[in-house]
Structure formats: C-alpha cells, structure tokens
Design a protein around this motif. Structure first.
Motif, PDB file in Angstrom:
ATOM      1  N   LYS A   1       4.184   4.543   5.593  1.00  0.00           N
ATOM      2  CA  LYS A   1       4.666   5.909   5.751  1.00  0.00           C
ATOM      3  C   LYS A   1       3.921   6.871   4.823  1.00  0.00           C
ATOM      4  O   LYS A   1       3.494   7.955   5.238  1.00  0.00           O
ATOM      5  N   LEU A   2       3.780   6.492   3.568  1.00  0.00           N
ATOM      6  CA  LEU A   2       3.170   7.384   2.584  1.00  0.00           C
ATOM      7  C   LEU A   2       1.714   7.698   2.905  1.00  0.00           C
ATOM      8  O   LEU A   2       1.265   8.843   2.746  1.00  0.00           O
ATOM      9  N   PHE A   3       0.980   6.684   3.338  1.00  0.00           N
ATOM     10  CA  PHE A   3      -0.458   6.852   3.503  1.00  0.00           C
ATOM     11  C   PHE A   3      -0.892   6.934   4.964  1.00  0.00           C
ATOM     12  O   PHE A   3      -2.080   6.909   5.274  1.00  0.00           O
ATOM     13  N   ASN A   4       0.099   7.032   5.871  1.00  0.00           N
ATOM     14  CA  ASN A   4      -0.149   7.295   7.279  1.00  0.00           C
ATOM     15  C   ASN A   4      -1.144   6.296   7.887  1.00  0.00           C
ATOM     16  O   ASN A   4      -2.154   6.669   8.505  1.00  0.00           O
ATOM     17  N   VAL A   5      -0.857   5.019   7.689  1.00  0.00           N
ATOM     18  CA  VAL A   5      -1.668   3.956   8.278  1.00  0.00           C
ATOM     19  C   VAL A   5      -0.783   3.122   9.201  1.00  0.00           C
ATOM     20  O   VAL A   5       0.439   3.285   9.226  1.00  0.00           O
ATOM     21  N   ASN A   6      -1.397   2.229   9.960  1.00  0.00           N
ATOM     22  CA  ASN A   6      -0.646   1.326  10.826  1.00  0.00           C
ATOM     23  C   ASN A   6      -0.315   0.049  10.063  1.00  0.00           C
ATOM     24  O   ASN A   6      -0.963  -0.289   9.069  1.00  0.00           O
ATOM     25  N   TYR A   7       0.663  -0.690  10.572  1.00  0.00           N
ATOM     26  CA  TYR A   7       1.051  -1.927   9.895  1.00  0.00           C
ATOM     27  C   TYR A   7      -0.080  -2.946   9.846  1.00  0.00           C
ATOM     28  O   TYR A   7      -0.190  -3.715   8.896  1.00  0.00           O
ATOM     29  N   ASP A   8      -0.954  -2.934  10.871  1.00  0.00           N
ATOM     30  CA  ASP A   8      -2.046  -3.903  10.850  1.00  0.00           C
ATOM     31  C   ASP A   8      -3.148  -3.535   9.855  1.00  0.00           C
ATOM     32  O   ASP A   8      -4.114  -4.277   9.679  1.00  0.00           O
ATOM     33  N   GLN A   9      -2.998  -2.378   9.197  1.00  0.00           N
ATOM     34  CA  GLN A   9      -3.938  -1.990   8.140  1.00  0.00           C
ATOM     35  C   GLN A   9      -3.433  -2.369   6.749  1.00  0.00           C
ATOM     36  O   GLN A   9      -4.076  -2.059   5.752  1.00  0.00           O
ATOM     37  N   ILE A  10      -2.281  -3.024   6.696  1.00  0.00           N
ATOM     38  CA  ILE A  10      -1.695  -3.419   5.399  1.00  0.00           C
ATOM     39  C   ILE A  10      -1.434  -4.913   5.396  1.00  0.00           C
ATOM     40  O   ILE A  10      -0.948  -5.470   6.392  1.00  0.00           O
ATOM     41  N   ASP A  11      -1.753  -5.545   4.293  1.00  0.00           N
ATOM     42  CA  ASP A  11      -1.498  -6.983   4.158  1.00  0.00           C
ATOM     43  C   ASP A  11      -0.962  -7.268   2.764  1.00  0.00           C
ATOM     44  O   ASP A  11      -1.112  -6.459   1.843  1.00  0.00           O
ATOM     45  N   ILE A  12      -0.331  -8.428   2.629  1.00  0.00           N
ATOM     46  CA  ILE A  12       0.228  -8.860   1.339  1.00  0.00           C
ATOM     47  C   ILE A  12      -0.566 -10.049   0.827  1.00  0.00           C
ATOM     48  O   ILE A  12      -0.861 -10.982   1.584  1.00  0.00           O
ATOM     49  N   LEU A  13      -0.925 -10.018  -0.436  1.00  0.00           N
ATOM     50  CA  LEU A  13      -1.598 -11.141  -1.075  1.00  0.00           C
ATOM     51  C   LEU A  13      -0.768 -11.615  -2.258  1.00  0.00           C
ATOM     52  O   LEU A  13      -0.277 -10.810  -3.049  1.00  0.00           O
ATOM     53  N   ILE A  14      -0.596 -12.920  -2.357  1.00  0.00           N
ATOM     54  CA  ILE A  14       0.097 -13.499  -3.508  1.00  0.00           C
ATOM     55  C   ILE A  14      -0.856 -13.509  -4.702  1.00  0.00           C
ATOM     56  O   ILE A  14      -1.978 -14.002  -4.617  1.00  0.00           O
ATOM     57  N   HIS A  15      -0.391 -12.938  -5.805  1.00  0.00           N
ATOM     58  CA  HIS A  15      -1.187 -12.828  -7.028  1.00  0.00           C
ATOM     59  C   HIS A  15      -0.243 -13.062  -8.215  1.00  0.00           C
ATOM     60  O   HIS A  15       0.398 -12.138  -8.717  1.00  0.00           O
ATOM     61  N   PRO A  16      -0.091 -14.311  -8.645  1.00  0.00           N
ATOM     62  CA  PRO A  16       0.938 -14.673  -9.642  1.00  0.00           C
ATOM     63  C   PRO A  16       0.879 -13.904 -10.953  1.00  0.00           C
ATOM     64  O   PRO A  16       1.909 -13.727 -11.607  1.00  0.00           O
ATOM     65  N   ASP A  17      -0.300 -13.413 -11.361  1.00  0.00           N
ATOM     66  CA  ASP A  17      -0.421 -12.745 -12.661  1.00  0.00           C
ATOM     67  C   ASP A  17       0.047 -11.293 -12.650  1.00  0.00           C
ATOM     68  O   ASP A  17       0.234 -10.699 -13.716  1.00  0.00           O
TER      69      ASP A  17
END
Length: 391
Positions: free
Chosen positions: A225-241
């Motif tokens: 919503k904030l950056f006016n992109v589609n969901y397929d333009q966002i991904d989640i990466l696990i980064h434990p630190d």
C-alpha cells in the motif's frame, strides 16, 4: 524555537523509546500531548518529566481514576474529540503508535493538526491507507513510516513513496523464537518462550505475530500500500540476525541493501529529525560496520509448511478492500484468546484460515473502505463471529 511534539500511545514500546530520545534533547523539543489506554501511572510520570499539560486516557475506568488523582495544571481527556482545543494550530510532529485498530480513528483525526506524522500503527495503514492518504493530501501533512523495514525502504527511495523504478522489494524476517523448532513441537512451547523474541524487545501481541510470521504478512501488505507495488513485487527472506531490514532491486539492475543495528531507536530518531546532527543516536561515537554479520549473511526463502500464514499473501486482492480489516481483526482476537490461554498456539492459524476462507468473510474482498465507520463495522462483525465460535 522548540519543535512541538505529540505521542499517541506514549506508554508503549515505541512511545517510550521516542521519549528517551527526546529526553536527551529536551532543549530542542516540547511535548504537547501524550496518550494511553490504561496506564495512567506511567503517563503521569512521563507528563511530570516533560511538563506535559495535555493527556488522553481512552479507557473510561482509568480515565476516571486519573481524573481523581491529577495535578490541577494537567488537562485530561477521555478521547480525541477535543484535539482542536489542544492544538489551536499545527504542531511539528506526531508519533502515532497506538496498538491495534483502536489507533485508526486517532491517527486520521490528528493528521489535520500536524506538519509531520510518523505512523507505527500498522493496522491503520493496512485497513485505511486510502483514507489516510486523502487526509495527508488535504491537510498537506508529511508522512513517514516507522517500522524498520518500511522506514528502510522509504529511506532508500530518497524519503518518498515513489516506487516506479522498483522491480522487487525484499523484507527480512528473523524467523522468531520458532525458527529452529520443529512444527510438531509448536504447541508444546510455553507462552513465555513464544513471546521472547531473540532479537527485538516487543510487546506480547506483536511477539506472537512475529513468531508465526503474521507480522511479516502485515508488513508486506503495508509495503504494497505504502509504495504502490503489486504483491508479486514483494517477497520475504528469513534473516536470523535482523541486521538487514530491506533489500530493493531496481529496474536498472541496481540493488540497495539497507542495514542497521537491531534497535528501533534508529528509525524512530530519524523520523523525528533525520537531518539533526546532535540527536541522541548520533552522539554515540561507536558507529562501525558489523563486519562479522556482513561476512556471515544468512538469507533464505520462507518455509511455508512451517509458517503457513505467509500463504495468506496469495489470496489477497490487489485493490484496497475491507478484507484486510477482516484479517487484522480476526488475528487480533485470536492472539488475544491465545494470550489469555483460551486456545492453543496452532489454533491461531487454523481458525484464522477457516474464517478468512469462509463465504461470509470472502465477500469483503469486493468491498472498498469509503469511510472509517466501514472499517469499524467489519471489525465488530469479525469480533462477534469469533466470540460466537467460543460461546
């Protein structure tokens, strides 16, 4: 001249962190308003330290208690309806950090009275970004996101929300306390373990959301919503630190990696005044790259079998809808039931999926939030629905 500041939700973790920063810069800032739901004792202490004359306590019971104990020089209100009396003209900065859907109405209400608003209340953005955006434009109020991930993106996009050159945004998640726990053992983990985040000091509710990655689902919706992109333009990466907070892959093939130490003080202080040289954070001379973390970066895709709530992102509508309110309200209620030991941990996700996949709730995907009351009406419908399940 001192900058005039107000904090909505000053007794929460974000509010307290901001006040610590302000305390070390007291000669530059004047706190005009503090608010809380119930914790009037802490609110009074904060008001005494910063000589605040206006307080809002939204819980009627604790408002009445506070009124009976207040100093004569302090004005105490039970809601935000008298805000124009408190602010006859625009102040410089507001931090909106009230937790949950309760923060929506105050957030929208106060936009008119401030030059800049920093919003940490993700529920407001998720459920009502279109309404907030209209208010920001109407009253020429500057907006800054507070979450470390969203502030990082905003910072990398040159302090605005223009994302036309962005190809992909990656948000990082630590994986929380359950990252290395087999899913079959989730229900065996005690509440104290679930709410003890390995990297961040947070409230219980958001800690539960972090443990099952629901918080990251919410952050993806926010970013969309904030950056006016589609969901397929966002991904989640696990980064434990939790050292890298966001990665932006631009259409020109350039990549921005935004990292900072694991403390909310950094985005909070920068939303307050990112150009100020003597602000609290920048008095600390121990600024060095954490080479150990940079040389041992661990980034990997989310295991959806272990964290199935991330699949919710696959069924969300691209347009603004009241379905986001269904999601927020249902999760809030279920986490509250878990914290009060009414349901088991794994039931949070199981019941949530059953609810949002029901015909009764899916219809809200086609409904657009036109006014605040639309959002609160859906919130009440969802809360009543869950209550009926356990009655």
């Amino acid at each position: 001249m001192k900058k005039k500041v107000a904090i909505l939700g000053s007794t929460g973790s974000i509010g307290q962190s901001l006040l610590k920063i302000l305390y070390k810069n007291k000669s530059d800032y004047e706190v005009k308003l503090l608010s809380a739901q119930k914790n009037y004792k802490l609110l009074f202490r904060q008001a005494n330290i910063f000589k605040v004359k206006n307080l809002i306590i939204t819980d009627k019971k604790y408002y009445n208690i506070a009124k009976s104990k207040k100093n004569k020089s302090i004005n105490i209100y039970n809601n935000f309806e008298k805000i124009e009396k408190i602010f006859p003209k625009k102040i410089d900065y507001v931090m909106s950090s009230i937790v949950g859907i309760d923060g929506l109405r105050p957030t929208i209400k106060i936009i008119k009275y401030t030059k800049t608003i920093a919003i940490a209340n993700k529920e407001s953005i998720i459920c009502a970004w279109n309404l907030i955006k209209d208010k920001l434009a109407k009253y020429n109020t500057k907006f800054i996101p507070v979450d470390s991930e969203h502030y990082s993106i905003w910072h990398a996009l040159n302090n605005n929300i223009d994302s036309q050159n962005v190809k992909k945004i990656y948000l990082t998640a630590s994986g929380g306390p359950l990252l290395n726990i087999p899913k079959k053992n989730f229900n065996k983990m005690k509440l104290n373990y679930i709410v003890k985040h390995p990297n961040w000091s947070m409230g219980k509710k958001i800690s539960v959301d972090s443990s099952n990655l629901m918080n990251k689902v919410f952050e993806v919706i926010e970013a969309k919503k904030l950056f006016n992109v589609n969901y397929d333009q966002i991904d989640i990466l696990i980064h434990p630190d939790s050292y890298i907070h966001a990665i932006i892959y631009f259409k020109n093939k350039m990549i921005s990696i935004i990292a900072h130490d694991t403390t909310m003080d950094i985005p909070i202080a920068n939303t307050l005044d990112r150009n100020k040289k003597n602000i609290y954070l920048f008095k600390n001379n121990s600024f060095n790259l954490n080479l150990k973390k940079l040389n041992n970066l661990t980034l990997k895709k989310v295991n959806q079998k272990k964290f199935p709530l991330t699949k919710i992102l696959e069924i969300l509508p691209e347009h603004n809808s009241l379905f986001e309110t269904v999601l927020v309200s249902a999760n809030d209620k279920l986490v509250d039931l878990y914290l009060n030991k009414k349901i088991k941990y794994i039931e949070i996700s199981n019941i949530l999926f059953d609810l949002i996949n029901s015909k009764e709730m899916k219809k809200f995907k086609k409904m657009y939030p036109k006014k605040i009351s639309d959002i609160y009406n859906v919130h009440n419908i969802v809360q009543l629905k869950i209550n009926s399940i356990f009655s």
